[in-house]
Design an enzyme around this catalytic site. Structure first.
Site, short mmCIF file in Angstrom:
data_model
loop_
_atom_site.label_atom_id
_atom_site.label_comp_id
_atom_site.label_asym_id
_atom_site.label_seq_id
_atom_site.Cartn_x
_atom_site.Cartn_y
_atom_site.Cartn_z
N GLY A 242 0.77 -1.15 0.05
CA GLY A 242 -0.09 0.12 0.03
C GLY A 242 0.75 1.12 0.18
N GLU A 276 3.98 -6.59 2.10
CA GLU A 276 3.69 -6.92 0.64
C GLU A 276 3.73 -5.70 -0.11
OE1 GLU A 276 -0.22 -8.41 1.31
OE2 GLU A 276 0.29 -10.19 2.27
N ARG A 315 -4.69 2.91 -16.38
CA ARG A 315 -4.76 3.52 -15.02
C ARG A 315 -5.63 4.86 -15.23
NH1 ARG A 315 -1.60 4.99 -11.68
NH2 ARG A 315 -2.68 4.11 -9.89
N CYS A 345 -11.09 3.55 -29.93
CA CYS A 345 -12.09 4.42 -30.30
C CYS A 345 -13.15 4.56 -29.02
CB CYS A 345 -12.92 3.86 -31.57
SG CYS A 345 -12.00 3.97 -32.98
N GLU A 346 -12.62 5.32 -28.10
CA GLU A 346 -13.34 5.83 -27.04
C GLU A 346 -12.81 7.10 -26.62
OE1 GLU A 346 -14.02 3.34 -23.52
OE2 GLU A 346 -13.78 1.29 -24.91
N1 LLP Z 1 -1.30 -7.00 -0.68
C1 LLP Z 1 -2.64 -7.17 -1.09
C2 LLP Z 1 -3.34 -8.08 -0.35
C3 LLP Z 1 -3.17 -6.52 -2.13
O1 LLP Z 1 -4.48 -6.56 -2.43
C4 LLP Z 1 -2.24 -5.30 -2.66
C5 LLP Z 1 -2.81 -4.78 -3.79
C6 LLP Z 1 -0.97 -5.40 -2.27
C7 LLP Z 1 -0.44 -6.20 -1.31
C8 LLP Z 1 -0.01 -4.57 -3.06
O2 LLP Z 1 -0.29 -3.24 -3.03
P1 LLP Z 1 0.77 -1.98 -3.26
O3 LLP Z 1 1.69 -2.01 -2.47
O4 LLP Z 1 1.03 -2.24 -4.60
O5 LLP Z 1 -0.22 -0.77 -3.01
N2 LLP Z 1 -4.52 -1.69 -10.12
C9 LLP Z 1 -4.44 -0.69 -9.05
C10 LLP Z 1 -4.05 -1.12 -7.81
C11 LLP Z 1 -4.48 -2.30 -7.17
C12 LLP Z 1 -3.83 -2.89 -5.67
C13 LLP Z 1 -4.56 -4.03 -5.54
N3 LLP Z 1 -4.13 -4.89 -4.17
C14 LLP Z 1 -3.71 0.62 -9.75
O6 LLP Z 1 -3.38 0.63 -10.66
O7 LLP Z 1 -3.83 1.55 -8.87
#
Ligand code: LLP
Length: 419
Positions: A242, A276, A315, A345-346
């Site tokens: 996160g 994570e 994104r 085309c959007e």
């Molecule tokens: N752990 C879990 C359980 C998660 O669901 C996620 C991300 C992470 C770790 C990693 O989070 P990070 O460190 O990358 O913030 N596609 C979206 C982001 C989706 C994140 C989903 N879960 C975007 O492009 O912003």
């Protein structure tokens, strides 16, 4: 310092390689990454936690190229996966199953079986129903499943709604409120088919303020301490990912501030801590390179029509996300508002809207910054556009990570019953 930078002539480089050369060699749209940057950011994340008992599982949903996994694995990283496919990727890249955490709300029986058979390090369970399935499959296999409970602490991470997971209203985790998580933890501790691995929390992605982390972690710690006080084993607290990045500027994620917060809350509490991180490691270390097809003067702004589109980087369209967009060669003075749009085309097909951009010529190369996370992994072939290729620069050399597929290859897995 980021590994993607401008040289003294203003030209965009990855380490010592001009990215314009990569675009020539591999064509556009093209994802280019700094492998040195990935490794450095991974170590910066770990270093910020020095002094604590930690395990870092890179969340490969952010960028799951085999080459990147192999590189991070070699540097010592474990992995956080959310599917059987990601498990196969990690194993293929040489990350061993005991260094893998399996997250996600909807694991299939097959995926659970596959993970247990491989010897997965930890499964993060998110519902009572899932626990029943894990327990049944583990007993049938005659093994004990290492299971952590992902809890829902009802904390708003202050991020975009579509990537916020901490509130009660979302599908994620088992509520701490009303003793629900505690009671399920007691249940798994009593289940002979399950070895309780601890508790997990992940409240969302792209957090730029640390306060929600603090609220969530304090809640988690209180629950863990109370379970331990009952005599239950809670070996690991998995603090999720996160940590946000600076999409507008040039700064690195604030690893140090995050590390200081975690240290303040958890040092000397006797828990092994899991992490994570995905975006914080990957985002800054990738660019999407795209070439300008045409300039079109609209009613009140220019359209810079490029060969990269929403199928390459979703994104901006999906989350109204901002990515810096600049010419690859020395950016000159801004000369008015422009939308940087793709050929799809959007109207929603844009990489940037309302940007103060310099004069751009046909054929000119642009770079979309901070595209190393949730870029290539979210590509599609919408409009029958083969996905962008991906290249990594590591220790001065460029390597292809994934070639561009041909349209023939895209069509090859289709059947035409009416031909
Ligand atoms: N752990 C879990 C359980 C998660 O669901 C996620 C991300 C992470 C770790 C990693 O989070 P990070 O460190 O990358 O913030 N596609 C979206 C982001 C989706 C994140 C989903 N879960 C975007 O492009 O912003």
């Amino acid at each position: 310092m980021r590994h993607i930078h401008r040289n003294s002539a203003g030209e965009l480089m990855i380490s010592d390689l001009p990215v314009a050369l990569l675009a020539e060699q591999f064509g556009t749209p093209l994802y280019v990454y700094s492998g040195d940057g990935f490794a450095a950011y991974y170590h910066a994340f770990c270093d910020a936690l020095a002094g604590l008992d930690t395990v870092v599982h890179y969340a490969l949903k952010a960028n799951s190229s085999l080459g990147i996994l192999a590189l991070l694995g070699r540097e010592g990283a474990g992995a956080d996966i959310v599917s059987g496919g990601e498990l196969q990727r990690c194993l293929a890249a040489g990350i061993t199953a005991n260094k893998i955490v399996f997250s996600g709300v909807g694991k299939s029986d097959d995926e659970i079986r596959q993970a247990l058979a491989a010897g997965i390090g930890q499964i993060n369970a998110e519902s009572e129903a899932e626990l029943r399935h894990i327990s049944a499959i583990a007993s049938e296999m005659g093994i004990t499943a290492p299971v952590a409970l992902r809890v829902n602490v009802n904390v708003d991470p202050g991020s975009h709604a579509k990537i916020s997971t901490g509130q009660r209203s979302t599908k994620f985790g088992i509520p701490v409120a009303d003793g629900e998580a505690a009671s399920l933890y007691r249940q798994i501790a009593a289940d002979p088919a399950i070895r309780p691995a601890g508790l997990a929390v992940h409240i969302g992605s792209q957090l730029t303020n640390l306060a929600p982390f603090e609220a969530a972690y304090l809640e988690l710690l209180e629950l863990a301490d109370s379970l331990r006080a009952e005599g239950l084993e809670v070996p690991v607290l998995d603090l999720g990912g996160g940590l946000g990045v600076d999409y507008h500027g040039d700064g690195q994620p604030d690893f140090a501030a995050y590390g200081a917060l975690v240290t303040r809350i958890f040092s000397n509490r006797g828990y092994r801590l899991g992490f994570e991180p995905g975006r914080a490691i990957a985002a800054d270390n990738g660019l999407l390179l795209t070439r300008t097809h045409y300039i079109k003067q609209g009613e009140d702004k220019r359209f810079i029509i490029v060969d990269g589109a929403m199928n390459d980087l979703i994104r901006p369209t999906l989350y109204e996300a901002f990515h810096r967009i600049e010419p690859v060669l020395r950016p000159s003075k801004a000369s008015g508002l422009a939308d940087i749009v793709g050929p799809v085309c959007e109207t929603g097909d844009y990489l940037g809207e309302g940007r103060d951009m310099p004069e751009i010529q046909e054929g000119e190369l642009l770079a979309v910054f901070s595209a190393g996370a949730y870029g290539a992994v979210m590509m599609s072939t919408y409009n029958t556009r083969p996905e962008a290729a991906e290249v990594i620069v590591y220790q001065g050399k460029a390597h292809l990570l994934r070639r561009r597929r041909t349209v023939e290859e895209l069509l090859a897995c289709e059947e035409n019953p009416f031909a």
